[in-house]
Design a protein around this motif. Structure first.
Motif, PDB file in Angstrom:
ATOM      1  N   THR A 168       1.172  -3.391 -11.559  1.00 41.26           N
ATOM      2  CA  THR A 168       1.209  -4.762 -11.022  1.00 41.26           C
ATOM      3  C   THR A 168       1.296  -5.806 -12.137  1.00 41.26           C
ATOM      4  O   THR A 168       1.438  -6.997 -11.837  1.00 41.26           O
ATOM      5  CB  THR A 168      -0.027  -5.052 -10.166  1.00 41.26           C
ATOM      6  OG1 THR A 168      -1.202  -4.848 -10.957  1.00 41.26           O
ATOM      7  CG2 THR A 168      -0.057  -4.209  -8.916  1.00 41.26           C
ATOM      8  N   VAL A 171       7.414  -7.221  -9.150  1.00 40.47           N
ATOM      9  CA  VAL A 171       6.427  -6.513  -8.326  1.00 40.47           C
ATOM     10  C   VAL A 171       6.620  -6.977  -6.886  1.00 40.47           C
ATOM     11  O   VAL A 171       6.394  -8.150  -6.568  1.00 40.47           O
ATOM     12  CB  VAL A 171       4.990  -6.815  -8.804  1.00 40.47           C
ATOM     13  CG1 VAL A 171       3.960  -6.140  -7.885  1.00 40.47           C
ATOM     14  CG2 VAL A 171       4.815  -6.340 -10.240  1.00 40.47           C
ATOM     15  N   ASP A 219       5.383  -7.075  -3.444  1.00 39.89           N
ATOM     16  CA  ASP A 219       4.139  -6.818  -2.712  1.00 39.89           C
ATOM     17  C   ASP A 219       3.668  -8.147  -2.121  1.00 39.89           C
ATOM     18  O   ASP A 219       3.730  -9.175  -2.788  1.00 39.89           O
ATOM     19  CB  ASP A 219       3.074  -6.273  -3.679  1.00 39.89           C
ATOM     20  CG  ASP A 219       1.834  -5.746  -2.955  1.00 39.89           C
ATOM     21  OD1 ASP A 219       1.523  -4.556  -3.095  1.00 39.89           O
ATOM     22  OD2 ASP A 219       1.184  -6.550  -2.236  1.00 39.89           O
ATOM     23  N   ALA A 248       1.524  -9.834  -4.499  1.00 42.00           N
ATOM     24  CA  ALA A 248       2.005  -9.801  -5.896  1.00 42.00           C
ATOM     25  C   ALA A 248       1.470 -10.959  -6.714  1.00 42.00           C
ATOM     26  O   ALA A 248       0.966 -10.762  -7.831  1.00 42.00           O
ATOM     27  CB  ALA A 248       3.523  -9.784  -5.908  1.00 42.00           C
ATOM     28  N   THR A 280      -0.766 -10.273  -9.993  1.00 38.62           N
ATOM     29  CA  THR A 280      -0.279 -10.642 -11.324  1.00 38.62           C
ATOM     30  C   THR A 280      -1.221 -11.638 -11.987  1.00 38.62           C
ATOM     31  O   THR A 280      -1.491 -11.572 -13.193  1.00 38.62           O
ATOM     32  CB  THR A 280       1.139 -11.238 -11.208  1.00 38.62           C
ATOM     33  OG1 THR A 280       1.977 -10.281 -10.547  1.00 38.62           O
ATOM     34  CG2 THR A 280       1.723 -11.543 -12.583  1.00 38.62           C
TER      35      THR A 280
END
Ligand code: NAI
Ligand code: CS2
Length: 492
Positions: free
Chosen positions: A408, A420, A422, A425, A429
């Motif tokens: 990630t 990434v 998601d 995300a 992050t």
């Protein structure tokens, strides 16, 4: 190359099923079972209207241009393929946001189709995130902007739960019996989770409607299994050598399985004759598949991606990954399963490794790595939760979780950047930016993600230390050494 080609059946004329999520898997799985059923029986009640609620309208429009016919190439291996022409889809609709920024081009048509008494089943493949549920608690994400929009404007819904609520509201108002809702997404207890998403959204809008849904609408669960990678240029080129030039084609393995809870008050196709297993309780099958197959897939996805390996085939061609999957499946996943006596889990694990080694599929690890926050609770964390309570081995899940956490960050171990993909995300992050090189604080922050981590797993200091040790092994010595070091760890 052995190629068998099978032509589509005749048009049904009656649409009895609406599908939400016109993606690759729907075209290679549910639609193929229906196509085989129609070819064999001539039953004309079960044509499919398929709708895309997201992404572009291009696939929908391309299918319309092709007269709704497309091809499925089922590869047993690179020398044996069956090419099926599929005609089960008889309508394609798009309700997402168009290039013009407007939502719901075909929403009225979809809602009319759903309100039609001939529509007796609704199936879904909208991905795990398409239900807007907290992955750990199963509660509706009411604060999500998409759900908020459906609460504010229930008659012009944009989400799958919103569309189902509005369709069921119209049927209730018209005195029309409800359709059966059959989830075909990779979630545990997927019928009940879909029921909860729909009922919780209805509850916010109209309590009496929610009560009616809970009392009268059937939401059977199903386990679905067929490896259907996103199409690549090589796939289209390979089909062209077979004489198939079809922008809507999908490629998949020959294996296919569908286990369905037999609860269809308004009737259903006789899927049994096409190899669909109709059961009273799908849970043992669903749990086995999610933890063994999908849990293995996710191990490959994160650890392989960090090592810049591209596909499932590439990863399982390497002995360390094979050994990792065998250990995970046989020593961590299998002991958590309660399966029918006739199922040999060692043999099942071997069959999965053989399927992963199919040299004609280019199943990209990045595709599997998508939406980890929505997938890992049912694939790994339930396994860890059970094994921690039993004092069993959790080293493979710990290494996988360390791999996901590092993934990630959005870079491989060699520093190559990637996106990434998601729903969480941005939040994930940000944890990396906040904790930087303080890996103990980083792992601790990930263990604090209530939407992902079950309480007992989050509270296990032993497991957290195991994940931290694995994270350091990955980042200081690399994926291969980190996998090799597992051999020094055994069940405590
Ligand atoms: P895909 O990318 O081809 O299609 C995804 C579909 O989901 C598209 O129709 C997209 O518009 C829709 N979607 C995505 N986010 C959405 C949202 N928030 N709301 C509504 N719709 C949304 O992917 P594919 O291969 O069709 O897989 C879809 C799902 O099928 C998977 O997430 C999984 O649950 C299930 N599945 C996939 C298998 C595979 O090997 N591809 C095998 C077994 C199950
Ligand atoms: C994969 C699944 O993308 C993923 O998460 O693990 O789509 C997998 O291909 C299917 O569940 C196989 O049945």
């Amino acid at each position: 190359m052995s190629v068998q080609t099978i032509k589509a059946s005749q048009r049904a004329g009656h649409i009895g099923i609406v599908h939400l999520g016109l993606g690759a898997f729907h075209r290679a799985h549910q639609a193929v079972y229906l196509e085989r059923y129609r070819c064999r029986t001539g039953d004309d009640q079960w044509g499919v209207s398929s709708a895309n609620l997201r992404r572009g309208a291009s696939l929908v429009d391309s299918l319309i241009d092709a007269g709704f016919l497309y091809h499925v190439a089922e590869y047993r291996d690179s020398d044996n393929v069956t090419v099926r022409e599929i005609g089960a889809i008889e309508e394609a609709l798009f309700t997402g946001q168009g290039a013009d920024g407007q939502w719901g081009r075909d929403l009225a048509a979809l809602l009319d189709r759903l309100a039609n008494v001939e529509t007796r089943i609704v199936t879904l493949t909208v991905t795990e995130k398409g239900y807007f549920l907290n992955p750990a608690s199963g509660e509706l994400l009411q604060s999500d902007p998409m759900i908020q929009a459906d609460i504010a404007a229930p008659q012009t819904p944009r989400t799958a739960p919103g569309i189902l609520v509005e369709a069921l509201r119209r049927r209730r108002a018209a005195g029309t019996p409800p359709f059966t809702v059959l989830c075909c997404d990779n979630m545990p207890d997927n019928g009940e989770r879909t029921r909860q998403a729909v009922a919780q959204l209805a509850q916010v809008q109209e309590a009496a409607l929610a009560d009616w849904i809970l009392e009268h609408v059937a939401f059977p669960s199903s386990m679905v299994d067929r490896i259907v990678p996103a199409m690549t240029e090589q796939d289209f080129a390979a089909l062209k050598t077979l004489g198939v030039e079809d922008a809507n084609a999908v490629v998949c393995e020959a294996f296919s399985q569908w286990v369905v809870e037999d609860h269809f008050p308004e009737g259903r196709p006789v899927w049994d004759t096409e190899g669909v297993t109709m059961v009273a309780d799908v849970a043992p099958f669903e749990t086995m598949k999610l933890r063994m197959l999908n849990g293995s897939h996710s191990l490959l996805a994160y650890l392989g991606s960090l090592a810049e390996i591209e596909t499932v085939f590439d990863a399982v061609s390497q002995a360390p990954f094979q050994a990792l999957l065998s250990r995970y499946m046989n020593e961590e996943a299998a002991p958590t399963l309660e399966t029918p006596a006739e199922i040999d889990l060692n043999a099942y694990a071997d069959s999965l490794l053989a399927r992963f080694a199919n040299d004609s599929l280019r199943h990209k690890l990045q595709q599997i790595a998508m939406d980890g926050s929505q997938k890992l609770p049912q694939r790994w964390l339930q396994v860890a939760e059970i094994n921690l309570a039993a004092g069993r081995d959790t080293a493979c899940v710990a290494l996988g979780l360390a791999g996901w956490i590092r993934y990630t960050a959005g870079t491989t171990l060699a520093g190559r950047a990637f996106r990434v993909d998601d729903p969480m995300a941005e939040r994930l992050t940000a944890l990396h930016h906040r904790h930087g090189d303080d890996v103990a604080a980083l792992v601790d922050a990930f263990f604090g993600l209530e939407a992902v981590m079950p309480d007992t797993v989050a509270q296990s200091e032993r497991f957290k230390q195991q994940v931290l040790d694995a994270y350091r092994a990955l980042t200081e010595r690399g994926v291969g050494p980190a996998i090799a070091e597992l051999a020094t760890q055994s069940a405590r």
